[in-house]
Write a protein that holds these residues in place. Structure first.
Motif, short mmCIF file in Angstrom:
data_model
loop_
_atom_site.label_atom_id
_atom_site.label_comp_id
_atom_site.label_asym_id
_atom_site.label_seq_id
_atom_site.Cartn_x
_atom_site.Cartn_y
_atom_site.Cartn_z
N ALA A 1 43.78 35.42 25.75
CA ALA A 1 44.62 35.66 26.92
C ALA A 1 44.00 36.72 27.82
O ALA A 1 43.99 36.58 29.06
N ALA A 2 43.47 37.78 27.22
CA ALA A 2 42.82 38.83 28.01
C ALA A 2 41.60 38.29 28.75
O ALA A 2 41.37 38.61 29.93
N MET A 3 40.82 37.45 28.08
CA MET A 3 39.65 36.85 28.73
C MET A 3 40.07 35.98 29.90
O MET A 3 39.46 36.02 30.99
N GLY A 4 41.12 35.18 29.72
CA GLY A 4 41.59 34.32 30.80
C GLY A 4 42.09 35.12 31.99
O GLY A 4 41.81 34.78 33.15
N VAL A 5 42.83 36.20 31.72
CA VAL A 5 43.34 37.05 32.81
C VAL A 5 42.20 37.70 33.57
O VAL A 5 42.21 37.76 34.81
N LEU A 6 41.19 38.19 32.85
CA LEU A 6 40.06 38.83 33.52
C LEU A 6 39.28 37.83 34.38
O LEU A 6 38.86 38.16 35.50
N MET A 7 39.10 36.61 33.88
CA MET A 7 38.40 35.61 34.67
C MET A 7 39.20 35.22 35.90
O MET A 7 38.64 35.02 36.99
N LEU A 8 40.51 35.12 35.75
CA LEU A 8 41.36 34.80 36.90
C LEU A 8 41.33 35.93 37.93
O LEU A 8 41.26 35.68 39.14
N ALA A 9 41.37 37.18 37.46
CA ALA A 9 41.32 38.31 38.39
C ALA A 9 39.98 38.36 39.12
O ALA A 9 39.93 38.65 40.33
N PHE A 10 38.90 38.07 38.41
CA PHE A 10 37.58 38.05 39.05
C PHE A 10 37.52 36.98 40.13
O PHE A 10 37.02 37.23 41.24
N THR A 11 38.03 35.79 39.82
CA THR A 11 38.00 34.71 40.81
C THR A 11 38.86 35.05 42.02
O THR A 11 38.47 34.77 43.16
N ALA A 12 40.03 35.65 41.80
CA ALA A 12 40.89 36.03 42.91
C ALA A 12 40.23 37.09 43.79
O ALA A 12 40.36 37.06 45.02
N THR A 13 39.50 38.01 43.18
CA THR A 13 38.80 39.04 43.96
C THR A 13 37.69 38.42 44.81
O THR A 13 37.54 38.75 46.00
N VAL A 14 36.91 37.51 44.22
CA VAL A 14 35.87 36.83 44.99
C VAL A 14 36.48 36.02 46.13
O VAL A 14 35.96 36.00 47.26
N GLU A 15 37.61 35.37 45.86
CA GLU A 15 38.27 34.58 46.89
C GLU A 15 38.72 35.45 48.05
O GLU A 15 38.57 35.07 49.22
N ARG A 16 39.28 36.62 47.76
CA ARG A 16 39.70 37.52 48.84
C ARG A 16 38.51 38.02 49.65
O ARG A 16 38.61 38.19 50.87
N ARG A 17 37.38 38.25 48.99
CA ARG A 17 36.20 38.74 49.70
C ARG A 17 35.60 37.67 50.61
O ARG A 17 35.19 37.96 51.74
N LEU A 18 35.53 36.45 50.12
CA LEU A 18 34.87 35.39 50.88
C LEU A 18 35.78 34.75 51.92
O LEU A 18 35.30 34.26 52.94
N LEU A 19 37.09 34.73 51.66
CA LEU A 19 38.02 34.04 52.54
C LEU A 19 38.93 35.01 53.28
O LEU A 19 40.10 34.70 53.52
N PHE A 20 38.40 36.17 53.65
CA PHE A 20 39.21 37.13 54.39
C PHE A 20 39.66 36.57 55.73
O PHE A 20 40.66 37.01 56.30
N TRP A 21 38.92 35.57 56.24
CA TRP A 21 39.22 34.98 57.54
C TRP A 21 40.25 33.85 57.44
O TRP A 21 40.81 33.43 58.46
N HIS A 22 40.50 33.37 56.24
CA HIS A 22 41.34 32.19 56.08
C HIS A 22 42.81 32.57 56.07
O HIS A 22 43.19 33.66 55.62
N GLU A 23 43.66 31.65 56.55
CA GLU A 23 45.08 31.96 56.65
C GLU A 23 45.73 32.15 55.28
O GLU A 23 46.75 32.84 55.17
N SER A 24 45.14 31.60 54.23
CA SER A 24 45.73 31.77 52.91
C SER A 24 45.64 33.21 52.42
O SER A 24 46.37 33.60 51.51
N GLN A 25 44.74 34.01 53.03
CA GLN A 25 44.57 35.40 52.61
C GLN A 25 45.27 36.39 53.55
O GLN A 25 45.15 37.58 53.36
N GLN A 26 45.97 35.86 54.55
CA GLN A 26 46.69 36.74 55.45
C GLN A 26 47.95 37.25 54.79
O GLN A 26 48.71 36.47 54.19
N ARG A 27 48.18 38.52 54.90
CA ARG A 27 49.34 39.12 54.25
C ARG A 27 50.59 38.82 55.05
O ARG A 27 50.60 38.88 56.28
N THR A 28 51.64 38.52 54.36
CA THR A 28 52.92 38.30 55.02
C THR A 28 53.65 39.65 55.15
O THR A 28 53.49 40.53 54.31
N PRO A 29 54.46 39.79 56.20
CA PRO A 29 55.15 41.07 56.38
C PRO A 29 56.16 41.30 55.27
O PRO A 29 56.67 40.39 54.66
#
Length: 280
Positions: free
Chosen positions: A252-280
């Protein structure tokens, strides 16, 4: 000659339009971010403790699981490394092959009509049933486990990348056509960037799924001597529940760490995409 008063032609100060209010980022210490998770974990822990106290043959206590982890951490680290190696190699082969096939199918429609039904059949085939045959074909080493993991992670990447490559707005395609862009330029400069959100979403799914694939491969592949899956199988056969759940906690810890890593990469690469825009 009478002269009238000249109109005031001095420029009047204009009021700049009010800038939209900035969205304030919540601190990681804000209770709204961590409090629900803490409450959920405490509730699950309390329920676990109650069941373990009443039915010790169903669940070990959390203290027993923690003691098992602390007694020999090197054992769990060594087996976790073996499972992680299989997972990463398998997802690299599965996702890489799926991405290449998706690129080819986006450019050659007849290839898509030929490959997609076969991919669907492969996806619905129970991989566990293939594992013994893979062991016979490829031996008792790492190869059958990697193939099982690659099969499990292949289809989600193929579907997502294919959808992303085909989800290009027609007006943008028309602009590229007006500029006389070649098919390779359209693929490289338009289709691939447009598919990036779909590709990263697929990786968010298949990276933790690769852990599941590696464990399944270790369960069913004969001759497996290392890995958390093998450890769980051996501990369960000897009714060593603390070892079973300690290995599950590592997975479970390995899966969580891999998911967190992927989410971090996604935020870095897709900062321009609407899916990464923060809602108020």
């Amino acid at each position: 000659m009478a002269t009238g008063t000249s109109p005031d032609v001095r420029p009047r100060p204009t009021t700049a339009p009010a800038a939209p209010p900035r969205r304030r980022r919540r601190s990681v210490l804000h209770p709204a971010l961590w409090l629900p998770t803490v409450v959920a974990v405490l509730l699950v822990g309390a329920a676990w403790t109650a069941v373990a106290a009443d039915q010790p043959y169903i669940l070990p206590t959390l203290s027993e699981v923690g003691t098992t982890l602390l007694d020999d951490p090197a054992l769990f680290v060594r087996n976790a490394g073996s499972t992680l190696q299989i997972a990463l190699i398998g997802v690299a082969w599965g996702a890489g092959l799926a991405f290449v096939l998706a690129l080819l199918m986006s450019e050659i429609p007849i290839l898509r009509r030929a490959i997609m039904p076969l991919a669907v059949v492969l996806n619905v085939t129970p991989v566990i049933a293939l594992a013994p045959a893979l062991v016979v074909a490829f031996g008792f080493g790492m190869a059958p486990k990697v193939i099982v993991t690659a099969i499990i992670t292949f289809f989600p990447v193929l579907i997502n990348v294919t959808t992303g490559l085909r989800s290009v707005p027609p007006p943008v395609l028309h602009v590229f056509s007006t500029l006389h862009a070649s098919r390779f330029e359209v693929l490289l400069r338009l289709r691939v960037p447009s598919s990036l959100p779909y590709t990263l979403a697929a990786l968010r799914v298949v990276l933790p799924l690769s852990i599941v694939g590696a464990v399944v491969a270790e369960f069913v592949a004969a001759g497996s001597s290392s890995g958390l899956g093998t450890m769980i199988r051996n501990a369960a056969s000897n009714a060593q529940l603390p070892h079973v759940y300690a290995a599950v906690a590592c997975l479970a810890a390995m899966g969580v760490l891999m998911l967190a890593f992927t989410a971090t990469v996604e935020r870095r690469l897709l900062f321009w995409h609407e899916s990464q825009q923060r809602t108020p």
